[in-house]
Design a protein around this motif. Structure first.
Motif, PDB file in Angstrom:
ATOM      1  N   UNK A 136       0.803  -1.230   0.000  1.00  0.00           N
ATOM      2  CA  UNK A 136       0.000   0.000   0.000  1.00  0.00           C
ATOM      3  C   UNK A 136       0.833   1.277   0.000  1.00  0.00           C
ATOM      4  N   UNK A 137       2.125   1.185   0.314  1.00  0.00           N
ATOM      5  CA  UNK A 137       2.926   2.408   0.322  1.00  0.00           C
ATOM      6  C   UNK A 137       4.405   2.081   0.263  1.00  0.00           C
ATOM      7  N   UNK A 138       5.187   3.128   0.065  1.00  0.00           N
ATOM      8  CA  UNK A 138       6.642   3.033   0.141  1.00  0.00           C
ATOM      9  C   UNK A 138       7.060   3.903   1.322  1.00  0.00           C
ATOM     10  N   UNK A 139       7.662   3.280   2.287  1.00  0.00           N
ATOM     11  CA  UNK A 139       8.189   4.015   3.427  1.00  0.00           C
ATOM     12  C   UNK A 139       9.698   3.853   3.448  1.00  0.00           C
ATOM     13  N   UNK A 318      -8.627  -5.871  -0.874  1.00  0.00           N
ATOM     14  CA  UNK A 318      -7.295  -5.901  -1.469  1.00  0.00           C
ATOM     15  C   UNK A 318      -7.243  -5.036  -2.727  1.00  0.00           C
ATOM     16  N   UNK A 319      -8.243  -5.153  -3.578  1.00  0.00           N
ATOM     17  CA  UNK A 319      -8.290  -4.347  -4.803  1.00  0.00           C
ATOM     18  C   UNK A 319      -8.445  -2.867  -4.473  1.00  0.00           C
ATOM     19  N   UNK A 320      -9.262  -2.569  -3.487  1.00  0.00           N
ATOM     20  CA  UNK A 320      -9.549  -1.182  -3.119  1.00  0.00           C
ATOM     21  C   UNK A 320      -8.307  -0.460  -2.602  1.00  0.00           C
ATOM     22  N   UNK A 321      -7.458  -1.178  -1.865  1.00  0.00           N
ATOM     23  CA  UNK A 321      -6.279  -0.567  -1.254  1.00  0.00           C
ATOM     24  C   UNK A 321      -5.314   0.005  -2.292  1.00  0.00           C
ATOM     25  N   UNK A 322      -5.299  -0.580  -3.472  1.00  0.00           N
ATOM     26  CA  UNK A 322      -4.392  -0.117  -4.520  1.00  0.00           C
ATOM     27  C   UNK A 322      -5.075   0.779  -5.545  1.00  0.00           C
ATOM     28  N   UNK A 323      -6.345   1.088  -5.344  1.00  0.00           N
ATOM     29  CA  UNK A 323      -7.067   1.915  -6.298  1.00  0.00           C
ATOM     30  C   UNK A 323      -6.559   3.354  -6.241  1.00  0.00           C
ATOM     31  N   UNK A 324      -6.650   4.095  -7.347  1.00  0.00           N
ATOM     32  CA  UNK A 324      -6.007   5.420  -7.422  1.00  0.00           C
ATOM     33  C   UNK A 324      -6.432   6.400  -6.342  1.00  0.00           C
ATOM     34  N   UNK A 325      -7.721   6.599  -6.140  1.00  0.00           N
ATOM     35  CA  UNK A 325      -8.175   7.602  -5.183  1.00  0.00           C
ATOM     36  C   UNK A 325      -7.764   7.246  -3.764  1.00  0.00           C
ATOM     37  N   UNK A 326      -7.859   5.986  -3.417  1.00  0.00           N
ATOM     38  CA  UNK A 326      -7.477   5.551  -2.076  1.00  0.00           C
ATOM     39  C   UNK A 326      -5.973   5.722  -1.864  1.00  0.00           C
ATOM     40  N   UNK A 327      -5.183   5.403  -2.886  1.00  0.00           N
ATOM     41  CA  UNK A 327      -3.736   5.591  -2.789  1.00  0.00           C
ATOM     42  C   UNK A 327      -3.370   7.054  -2.530  1.00  0.00           C
ATOM     43  N   UNK A 328      -4.032   7.972  -3.212  1.00  0.00           N
ATOM     44  CA  UNK A 328      -3.769   9.398  -3.009  1.00  0.00           C
ATOM     45  C   UNK A 328      -4.154   9.820  -1.597  1.00  0.00           C
ATOM     46  N   UNK A 329      -5.381   9.521  -1.206  1.00  0.00           N
ATOM     47  CA  UNK A 329      -5.888   9.991   0.088  1.00  0.00           C
ATOM     48  C   UNK A 329      -5.088   9.429   1.257  1.00  0.00           C
ATOM     49  N   UNK A 330      -4.755   8.156   1.174  1.00  0.00           N
ATOM     50  CA  UNK A 330      -4.015   7.521   2.261  1.00  0.00           C
ATOM     51  C   UNK A 330      -2.593   8.070   2.369  1.00  0.00           C
ATOM     52  N   UNK A 331      -1.858   8.085   1.264  1.00  0.00           N
ATOM     53  CA  UNK A 331      -0.445   8.437   1.326  1.00  0.00           C
ATOM     54  C   UNK A 331      -0.199   9.914   1.610  1.00  0.00           C
TER      55      UNK A 331
END
Length: 410
Positions: A136-139, A318-331
């Motif tokens: 879900x991210x790069x830390x 699992x699919x939702x976690x990598x979706x574009x909008x979720x990736x933006x909002x989370x990170x």
């Protein structure tokens, strides 16, 4: 099942199985600081916008506290629906025991191999050609955070690299500041040592030690400089009497401390405090010496549960976690970098932009989580706890013990 308006925004494909009824899915994680809680709430909101329900299973403390609890529950037959772990070798035994859900069908349907960048993150989720986690991210650990207030109060310029920080430390102490904020959790001292290793010994030496397990390099002159720097950092952190990493970050935010060596998750705390990168604080990747990112990060694993409806909901998440909008909002709230490079991050702050530029340049390296077993990491943590807490423990003796650990590593 009702159609969801978020489907288009999240680019979920029809190939991902969808649960026919609402499912309460317990999700365990160790994101409990202010910035972390704000970030994980973005995952929860997105999942709750489906017909399902995110049941938050936050575990207070660090990953070192949470991981044994998580693994014990899975092994003990009391699995959660999904759980945070770091992608790497932490879940190998659970996968080999057949206790984690195979997500290969989701990854193929969503095109993860085409969007996950760098590809090593997905490789770290892969065993025997099958994919078992959703990154879900790069830390990256490779940062030092500097308080503008602390240096202004001390009458010195904000440093631009580690050597300048070392030179400014006496002025900070004279001004009543803690030069280096450091919490007492084992992973913090071990992580700081890793950052010093990359900045001072360099990438080639680090790879020789962590990937090739070369005890001669670990015990040699290049790493001797790392241990000398760690001993100096130990002096700077002597009066940093806090436990948790975010408490140490708060010392920097409030100007009580000059700096903190900590991963980019610290950004979330600065954002919650409404501080502005470049104005209230400065971030230096690679301690301003060697600008590189280690591509560590977080991923979600899904324990096997004998219920088709739960499994379908797990795969939807699992699919939702990598979706574009979720990736933006989370990170944006987490302070981490997204695992896909095809999304709009125009709202990123200066520190995140630095990380994105380094990522785009390809100046990246694997993390210790991907190179060392949990047992070896635990031995290094134990050594670092003893070294950082005992001023009489010499750099030479600590290095000798470190070389032994590396020599015995798998």
């Amino acid at each position: 099942m009702k159609l969801r308006s978020l489907a288009a925004a999240f680019a979920a494909t029809a190939l991902v199985p969808m649960s026919a009824q609402a499912v309460d899915l317990e999700v365990t994680h160790w994101w409990t600081s202010g910035g972390e809680a704000a970030a994980v709430s973005e995952f929860a909101k997105a999942f709750d916008a489906t017909e399902h329900n995110w049941v938050d299973g936050a575990i207070a403390g660090s990953g070192g506290t949470a991981r044994p609890i998580i693994i014990s529950r899975i092994l003990g037959g009391d699995p959660m629906g999904a759980t945070q772990l770091n992608h790497g070798r932490q879940a190998e035994e659970l996968i080999e025991a057949g206790l984690l859900l195979d997500l290969t069908d989701v990854a193929e349907a969503e095109g993860w191999k085409d969007i996950v960048n760098p590809s090593s993150l997905l490789d770290a989720c892969t065993l025997d050609g099958r994919i078992y986690c959703a990154p879900v991210n790069i830390h990256s650990w490779q940062w030092i955070w500097l308080s503008h207030k602390a240096f202004a109060d001390a009458g010195v310029d904000v440093p631009s690299n580690w050597d300048e920080f070392v030179a400014a430390a006496p002025a900070l102490e004279e001004a009543g500041k803690i030069p280096l904020a450091m919490g007492q959790q084992p992973w913090q001292s071990s992580g700081a040592f890793g950052v010093l290793s990359i900045a001072i010994a360099g990438v080639d030496a680090w790879k020789s030690v962590n990937i090739d397990k070369d005890a001669e390099v670990a015990g040699g002159p290049v790493y001797a400089k790392v241990f000398e720097a760690a001993a100096k950092a130990r002096e700077f952190a002597a009066n940093s009497n806090v436990q948790d990493w975010n408490q140490a970050t708060n010392l920097v935010i409030t100007g009580q401390a000059g700096a903190q060596i900590m991963g980019d998750w610290a950004q979330g705390e600065f954002q919650v405090a409404e501080q502005v990168a470049g104005e209230d604080y400065t971030c230096l990747p690679g301690l301003g010496v060697n600008e590189i990112l280690d591509t560590a990060g977080d991923a979600f694993y899904f324990p096997k549960i004998d219920d088709p409806e739960v499994e379908a909901a797990q795969k939807e998440l699992a699919a939702l976690l990598l979706s574009p909008e979720v990736q933006v909002n989370f990170n944006l709230k987490k302070g981490s970098l997204p695992i896909r490079g095809d999304i709009d991050l125009s709202a990123a702050n200066d520190c995140m932009k630095k990380g994105l530029e380094i990522l785009a340049s390809g100046n990246i390296m694997p993390s210790g989580d991907m190179a060392l077993t949990p047992d070896t990491q635990g031995q290094i943590e134990d050594l670092m706890v003893e070294f950082w807490n005992d001023p009489s423990y010499s750099a030479e003796d600590a290095q000798a013990r470190y070389a032994e650990i590396i020599g015995d590593a798998d």
